[in-house]
Design an enzyme around this catalytic site. Structure first.
Site, PDB file in Angstrom:
ATOM      1  N   ASN A 171     -13.085  -3.121  -4.780  1.00  0.00           N
ATOM      2  CA  ASN A 171     -13.285  -2.073  -3.770  1.00  0.00           C
ATOM      3  C   ASN A 171     -13.885  -0.773  -4.305  1.00  0.00           C
ATOM      4  O   ASN A 171     -14.605  -0.081  -3.593  1.00  0.00           O
ATOM      5  CB  ASN A 171     -11.986  -1.816  -2.996  1.00  0.00           C
ATOM      6  CG  ASN A 171     -10.862  -1.361  -3.880  1.00  0.00           C
ATOM      7  OD1 ASN A 171     -10.648  -1.926  -4.948  1.00  0.00           O
ATOM      8  ND2 ASN A 171     -10.156  -0.347  -3.470  1.00  0.00           N
ATOM      9  N   GLU A 270      -1.411  -2.024 -10.596  1.00  0.00           N
ATOM     10  CA  GLU A 270      -1.692  -1.162  -9.445  1.00  0.00           C
ATOM     11  C   GLU A 270      -2.028  -2.090  -8.292  1.00  0.00           C
ATOM     12  O   GLU A 270      -3.063  -2.768  -8.305  1.00  0.00           O
ATOM     13  CB  GLU A 270      -2.836  -0.200  -9.779  1.00  0.00           C
ATOM     14  CG  GLU A 270      -2.383   0.797 -10.847  1.00  0.00           C
ATOM     15  CD  GLU A 270      -3.479   1.677 -11.414  1.00  0.00           C
ATOM     16  OE1 GLU A 270      -4.643   1.526 -11.001  1.00  0.00           O
ATOM     17  OE2 GLU A 270      -3.155   2.518 -12.259  1.00  0.00           O
ATOM     18  N   CYS A 304      -7.178   1.300  -1.631  1.00  0.00           N
ATOM     19  CA  CYS A 304      -5.748   0.968  -1.725  1.00  0.00           C
ATOM     20  C   CYS A 304      -4.877   2.108  -1.226  1.00  0.00           C
ATOM     21  O   CYS A 304      -3.794   1.880  -0.716  1.00  0.00           O
ATOM     22  CB  CYS A 304      -5.397   0.644  -3.170  1.00  0.00           C
ATOM     23  SG  CYS A 304      -5.840   1.970  -4.297  1.00  0.00           S
ATOM     24  N   GLU A 483      -0.209   5.001 -14.695  1.00  0.00           N
ATOM     25  CA  GLU A 483      -1.314   5.333 -15.587  1.00  0.00           C
ATOM     26  C   GLU A 483      -1.793   6.731 -15.215  1.00  0.00           C
ATOM     27  O   GLU A 483      -1.442   7.257 -14.154  1.00  0.00           O
ATOM     28  CB  GLU A 483      -2.428   4.282 -15.484  1.00  0.00           C
ATOM     29  CG  GLU A 483      -1.943   2.899 -15.955  1.00  0.00           C
ATOM     30  CD  GLU A 483      -3.039   1.853 -16.122  1.00  0.00           C
ATOM     31  OE1 GLU A 483      -4.207   2.229 -16.317  1.00  0.00           O
ATOM     32  OE2 GLU A 483      -2.720   0.657 -16.067  1.00  0.00           O
TER      33      GLU A 483
HETATM   34  P1  NAD Z   1      -7.365  -9.660  -5.791  1.00  0.00           P
HETATM   35  O1  NAD Z   1      -5.940  -9.595  -6.217  1.00  0.00           O
HETATM   36  O2  NAD Z   1      -7.778 -10.751  -4.884  1.00  0.00           O
HETATM   37  O3  NAD Z   1      -8.326  -9.778  -7.056  1.00  0.00           O
HETATM   38  C1  NAD Z   1      -8.303  -8.833  -8.085  1.00  0.00           C
HETATM   39  C2  NAD Z   1      -8.787  -9.479  -9.367  1.00  0.00           C
HETATM   40  O4  NAD Z   1      -7.851 -10.455  -9.795  1.00  0.00           O
HETATM   41  C3  NAD Z   1     -10.129 -10.179  -9.251  1.00  0.00           C
HETATM   42  O5  NAD Z   1     -10.869  -9.921 -10.416  1.00  0.00           O
HETATM   43  C4  NAD Z   1      -9.725 -11.646  -9.165  1.00  0.00           C
HETATM   44  O6  NAD Z   1     -10.720 -12.518  -9.615  1.00  0.00           O
HETATM   45  C5  NAD Z   1      -8.528 -11.672 -10.076  1.00  0.00           C
HETATM   46  N1  NAD Z   1      -7.564 -12.766  -9.844  1.00  0.00           N
HETATM   47  C6  NAD Z   1      -7.265 -13.357  -8.673  1.00  0.00           C
HETATM   48  N2  NAD Z   1      -6.311 -14.296  -8.860  1.00  0.00           N
HETATM   49  C7  NAD Z   1      -5.998 -14.300 -10.175  1.00  0.00           C
HETATM   50  C8  NAD Z   1      -5.090 -15.040 -10.990  1.00  0.00           C
HETATM   51  N3  NAD Z   1      -4.296 -15.971 -10.468  1.00  0.00           N
HETATM   52  N4  NAD Z   1      -5.052 -14.772 -12.306  1.00  0.00           N
HETATM   53  C9  NAD Z   1      -5.829 -13.814 -12.842  1.00  0.00           C
HETATM   54  N5  NAD Z   1      -6.716 -13.087 -12.142  1.00  0.00           N
HETATM   55  C10 NAD Z   1      -6.802 -13.311 -10.815  1.00  0.00           C
HETATM   56  O7  NAD Z   1      -7.693  -8.228  -5.160  1.00  0.00           O
HETATM   57  P2  NAD Z   1      -9.053  -7.762  -4.464  1.00  0.00           P
HETATM   58  O8  NAD Z   1      -9.163  -8.452  -3.146  1.00  0.00           O
HETATM   59  O9  NAD Z   1     -10.149  -7.847  -5.447  1.00  0.00           O
HETATM   60  O10 NAD Z   1      -8.751  -6.209  -4.222  1.00  0.00           O
HETATM   61  C11 NAD Z   1      -8.102  -5.700  -3.092  1.00  0.00           C
HETATM   62  C12 NAD Z   1      -6.629  -5.464  -3.390  1.00  0.00           C
HETATM   63  O11 NAD Z   1      -6.493  -4.555  -4.474  1.00  0.00           O
HETATM   64  C13 NAD Z   1      -5.876  -4.803  -2.247  1.00  0.00           C
HETATM   65  O12 NAD Z   1      -4.605  -5.381  -2.144  1.00  0.00           O
HETATM   66  C14 NAD Z   1      -5.748  -3.351  -2.695  1.00  0.00           C
HETATM   67  O13 NAD Z   1      -4.684  -2.635  -2.118  1.00  0.00           O
HETATM   68  C15 NAD Z   1      -5.577  -3.517  -4.159  1.00  0.00           C
HETATM   69  N6  NAD Z   1      -5.932  -2.297  -4.875  1.00  0.00           N
HETATM   70  C16 NAD Z   1      -4.942  -1.526  -5.430  1.00  0.00           C
HETATM   71  C17 NAD Z   1      -5.261  -0.354  -6.091  1.00  0.00           C
HETATM   72  C18 NAD Z   1      -4.189   0.522  -6.700  1.00  0.00           C
HETATM   73  O14 NAD Z   1      -4.536   1.403  -7.464  1.00  0.00           O
HETATM   74  N7  NAD Z   1      -2.920   0.322  -6.387  1.00  0.00           N
HETATM   75  C19 NAD Z   1      -6.601   0.027  -6.203  1.00  0.00           C
HETATM   76  C20 NAD Z   1      -7.583  -0.774  -5.614  1.00  0.00           C
HETATM   77  C21 NAD Z   1      -7.238  -1.944  -4.971  1.00  0.00           C
END
Ligand code: NAD
Length: 502
Positions: A171, A270, A304, A483
């Protein structure tokens, strides 16, 4: 096909489909398996990149390169030397600012001003801030008495954790990735980054920056691919990875935590949110409407920290709903570089299907749709993009899935409240605990309410205002650890106590 090369990819618009490789030990390399996957533009669904998918061989090579770098020149550098390299990285990002803006716009489709004002400058700042932190933070020392009267001196050494696995979402890819890589390198670790499969561009381009400033090979590595049974899982399960920092969905965090339990690797998470915005009747009305509009709809709602639940004190409710509706209906969809546009698409068709399923569910759960709820009419050249309307609902019960679950789209539900205590209870009625935004001109109330909402970050009369020295992270299911500033050191270093008998 991509061969070992010093360029991440050809950035010229005429380049056609970009060929993107993994970045291992200072070189851009294809996958030994020959496997590739495609990235489509969120604007029009055209294939824009072909990416080498890392298998076990590439993940092994990247982790091996990161380990070797720890044992080499990088591991022997003084803090001052590391700090000056990180400053050089920040300067080189700034010098290539336009390349980073282009690369990120191509992947996310978000407007140029979001890139130039926020996401890309933050990428450079993430290196400088943590270089400053590491330069200035002392460690502790304790003198102690001993029975023989000579005493002993304890002091702490801060040592890097080792090889850090960095798994990132799509994102705000560059900002969120550098938020982890900056402190990891400042502390003397090496990294293997797994960007989201949706946004491979800027992490790869950062490889060129690392080479340009003379970063030792293997300090920064990038592997591409998906999560389960792909690069993400291979990296987080790899026994050569000493710690894992992850930003993404809570469910993914749970899977990574299981992987990290093998070998007792530390995690920093996060995660997701379902953040509440609280608007009191004594607020500065225009500022509150602007603030909630940004927090619900910036980056097409894919933030997020964004607000999907808005609680408005009853006397203001109807006026507030009308004002937010007017702003949501005034967005102008279009390409990132179109000066007449100010609003982008969602990241992908897959994500749009998820968001639209919630739009449908809201109606089934009894919502009144104030505005939006569907897909906008787009001109022919953009008709295949992942566009979706900013959407506002009212009238849902507090138990509705749309009020409980993270949608991660440009949408919010607005509900009236009568009492301050009720607003706090409603805000806390979630399993998440990432952020909140509170709008009031009553000083005592602002402090009182901020202290009672169970989140990592409470903004008062603002949103997304970030001092990078402050603690960032989530409560409850929104994360583990903090962090930012000195707090990053907790995760990216080990404190080794040395006890010297005098
Ligand atoms: P996601 O969890 O689908 O994917 C994030 C990353 O994890 C990607 O690189 C993906 O390939 C990898 N991944 C997926 N499954 C995995 C596994 N089993 N093992 C290892 N790696 C794996 O998230 P997204 O759709 O890319 O991002 C959106 C989400 O991120 C939303 O829930 C949002 O709230 C959250 N987010 C949180 C913050 C924060 O600071 N708290 C910031 C930005 C986004």
């Amino acid at each position: 096909a991509l061969q070992n090369t010093s360029r991440a990819h050809d950035l010229s618009p005429s380049a056609g489909v970009r060929q993107i490789g993994n970045f291992i030990a200072g070189a851009f390399v294809p996958a030994a398996s020959g496997r590739r996957f495609e990235k489509r533009s969120p604007l029009d669904n055209r294939v824009i990149s072909s990416i080498a998918e890392a298998g076990h061989a590439e993940v092994d090579a990247a982790v091996g390169a990161a380990r070797a770098a720890l044992d080499g020149e990088w591991g022997r550098m003084s803090t001052e030397q590391r700090v000056s390299l990180l400053y050089a990285v920040a300067d080189e990002i700034t010098r290539r600012f336009e390349d980073f803006v282009e690369a990120e716009m191509a992947d996310t489709g978000q407007p140029r001003h979001v890139m130039t004002n926020a996401f890309i400058p933050r990428g450079a700042a993430n290196f400088k801030v943590f270089a400053d932190v590491i330069k200035n933070v002392p460690t502790e020392a304790f003198q102690m008495a001993t029975p023989d009267g000579t005493g002993a001196l304890n002091y702490a050494l801060r040592v890097p954790k080792g090889v850090v696995g960095v798994v990132c979402p799509w994102n705000a890819p560059f900002m969120l990735m550098t938020w982890k890589v900056g402190p990891a390198l400042a502390c003397g670790n090496t990294v293997v980054v797994k960007p989201s499969e949706e946004t491979p561009n800027t992490a790869t381009l950062l490889g060129e920056v690392m080479n340009a400033v003379g970063m030792p090979k293997g300090v920064y590595n990038v592997i591409h691919g998906f999560g389960p049974n792909s690069a993400g899982e291979f990296l987080t399960r790899h026994p050569g990875v000493n710690a894992i920092t992850f930003t993404g969905e809570t469910r993914t965090g749970a899977a990574i935590m299981k992987a990290a339990s093998e070998g007792m690797r530390d995690v920093s998470f996060e995660l997701g949110g379902k953040n509440a915005g609280l608007v009191f009747a004594d607020c500065d009305f225009d500022a509150a409407v602007d603030g909630i509009f940004r927090s619900s709809f910036l980056n097409s709602g894919q933030v997020c920290l964004g607000t999907e639940r808005v609680y408005v004190e009853r006397p203001l409710f109807e006026r507030f709903v009308a004002a937010l509706k007017a702003k949501a209906e005034a967005v102008r969809f279009g390409r990132p570089d179109d000066p007449s546009a100010n609003y982008g698409p969602l990241i992908s068709h897959e994500h749009r299907a998820k968001v639209l399923s919630y739009y449908k569910k809201a109606v089934e759960e009894g919502a009144t749709v104030v505005t939006g709820g569907g897909v906008p009419q787009m001109p022919q050249d953009l008709a295949e993009g992942a566009w979706v309307e900013p959407t506002i609902w009212i009238g849902l019960p507090d138990t509705a899935a749309v009020v409980k679950e993270e949608i991660f789209g440009p949408c919010c539900h607005i509900r009236p409240f009568d009492e301050e205590a009720e607003a706090v209870t409603l805000a806390n009625a979630t399993d998440y605990g990432l952020a909140t935004t509170i709008w009031t001109t009553n000083l005592a109330r602002a402090h009182r309410v901020a202290a009672r909402i169970d989140v990592g970050i409470a903004w008062v009369n603002s949103w997304f205002l970030r001092d990078l020295r402050t603690a960032f992270g989530g409560a409850r299911q929104s994360g583990i650890g903090r962090e930012g500033g000195v707090h990053s050191l907790e995760f990216y270093t080990e404190l080794r106590n040395v006890c010297v008998k005098l």
